[in-house]
Design an enzyme around this catalytic site. Sequence first.
Site, PDB file in Angstrom:
ATOM      1  N   CYS A   1      -9.347 -22.704 -10.185  1.00 45.31           N
ATOM      2  CA  CYS A   1      -9.968 -21.674 -11.029  1.00 45.31           C
ATOM      3  C   CYS A   1     -10.074 -22.153 -12.470  1.00 45.31           C
ATOM      4  O   CYS A   1      -9.072 -22.532 -13.064  1.00 45.31           O
ATOM      5  CB  CYS A   1      -9.189 -20.370 -11.007  1.00 45.31           C
ATOM      6  SG  CYS A   1      -9.945 -19.176 -12.148  1.00 45.31           S
TER       7      CYS A   1
ATOM      8  N   LYS B   1     -11.660 -12.556  -2.002  1.00 43.85           N
ATOM      9  CA  LYS B   1     -11.503 -12.943  -3.415  1.00 43.85           C
ATOM     10  C   LYS B   1     -10.118 -13.547  -3.609  1.00 43.85           C
ATOM     11  O   LYS B   1      -9.125 -13.021  -3.103  1.00 43.85           O
ATOM     12  CB  LYS B   1     -11.657 -11.713  -4.323  1.00 43.85           C
ATOM     13  CG  LYS B   1     -11.284 -11.953  -5.792  1.00 43.85           C
ATOM     14  CD  LYS B   1     -12.233 -12.901  -6.502  1.00 43.85           C
ATOM     15  CE  LYS B   1     -11.738 -13.275  -7.908  1.00 43.85           C
ATOM     16  NZ  LYS B   1     -12.609 -14.295  -8.543  1.00 43.85           N
TER      17      LYS B   1
HETATM   18  O1  RRO Z   1     -12.253 -15.427 -11.093  1.00 37.79           O
HETATM   19  C1  RRO Z   1     -12.822 -16.411 -11.624  1.00 37.79           C
HETATM   20  O2  RRO Z   1     -13.107 -16.451 -12.824  1.00 37.79           O
HETATM   21  C2  RRO Z   1     -13.154 -17.613 -10.846  1.00 37.79           C
HETATM   22  C3  RRO Z   1     -12.277 -18.238  -9.985  1.00 37.79           C
HETATM   23 BR1  RRO Z   1     -10.593 -17.547  -9.561  1.00 37.79          BR
HETATM   24  C4  RRO Z   1     -12.656 -19.460  -9.377  1.00 37.79           C
HETATM   25  O3  RRO Z   1     -11.916 -20.089  -8.617  1.00 37.79           O
HETATM   26  N1  RRO Z   1     -13.870 -19.969  -9.678  1.00 37.79           N
HETATM   27  C5  RRO Z   1     -14.728 -19.343 -10.499  1.00 37.79           C
HETATM   28  O4  RRO Z   1     -15.844 -19.841 -10.730  1.00 37.79           O
HETATM   29  N2  RRO Z   1     -14.359 -18.160 -11.091  1.00 37.79           N
END
Ligand code: RRO
Length: 310
Positions: free
Chosen positions: A129, A44
């Site tokens: 993100c 993650k």
């Molecule tokens: O954690 C998120 O909301 C998230 C991330 Br960091 C990302 O790079 N892509 C996404 O769809 N959700």
Amino acid sequence: IKLTSSLAGVTFANPLLNAAGVHCATPTELDEVLASAAGGVVTKSATLAPRDGNVRPRFQALPLGSINSMGLPNQGFDAYLAYACAHQQAATAPVILSLAGLSLADDLAMLRRVQESDFTGLVELNLSCPNVPGKPQVAYDFAAVTRVLDQAFQFFTKRLGIKLPPYLDLAQFDALAAILNRYPLAYVNAINSLGNGLVIDPLTERPVIRPKGGFGGIGGAYVKPTALANVRAWRQRLNPTIGIIGTGGVRTGTDVFEHLLCGADLVQVGTALATEGPAIFARLTRELTAVMATKGYQTLADFRGKLQVR
Ligand code: RRO
């Protein structure tokens, strides 16, 4: 039939991994991906400090994909670096360490600590993100991409890839490729979710997720044509030394095959992994092998990047 694939000198028994963010937030989830038929695992995206992420509900599976606004919930950089270091000797599968600082300074601070660590594997800097309130997607700002890569490659000598958002105009690929080709990047990963979609439940007259008034990243079948186009567009423009991870809309072995045909070296599974769990990797390897058998292909190199254009 052989499914082995390598990316920046790292060999994977097959090209399939989880997409960062899916089934990879805890050591248990990471272990489950490593214990599955996946060729490797991505952690993650980490921030310097642990985060709880956005309010729930923040993920919704949909008939044609998913929407999420997780908001970077994660156990913090130290936990994922420790996991990656602890698993890099094991003869199982490679671990890719994903990082997503909340600022340029945080990105550089984490990269410095990776540089000083014993970790020798692939590092993925998430520049895309879409879901942290008040934080734009870095990779839609090409000057910001230039700043982070300029500064990172001042000191970072390990293998660094970047996670990119979907681009929708060929001029964007031309402009960003000219920048990316100046750096010793290990790979680009295309695509992150298609940012800031809005899925509504007409019965309740409300969005299906709560954060950001319902806006969230779209994944799954909705984005597969965009993902394939991005993989293909990058392969046509990037230096051959820069590898490509294809991510977006992978639910079947045929989807994997199509990503590889567009030029992907590895292929990641997000929405479908969230729905089906890590057993999906055994099904996808079986289905990909069947597609290759039907076509008489023995290795991924037999067809990788060889999309036939009329
Ligand atoms: O954690 C998120 O909301 C998230 C991330 Br960091 C990302 O790079 N892509 C996404 O769809 N959700």
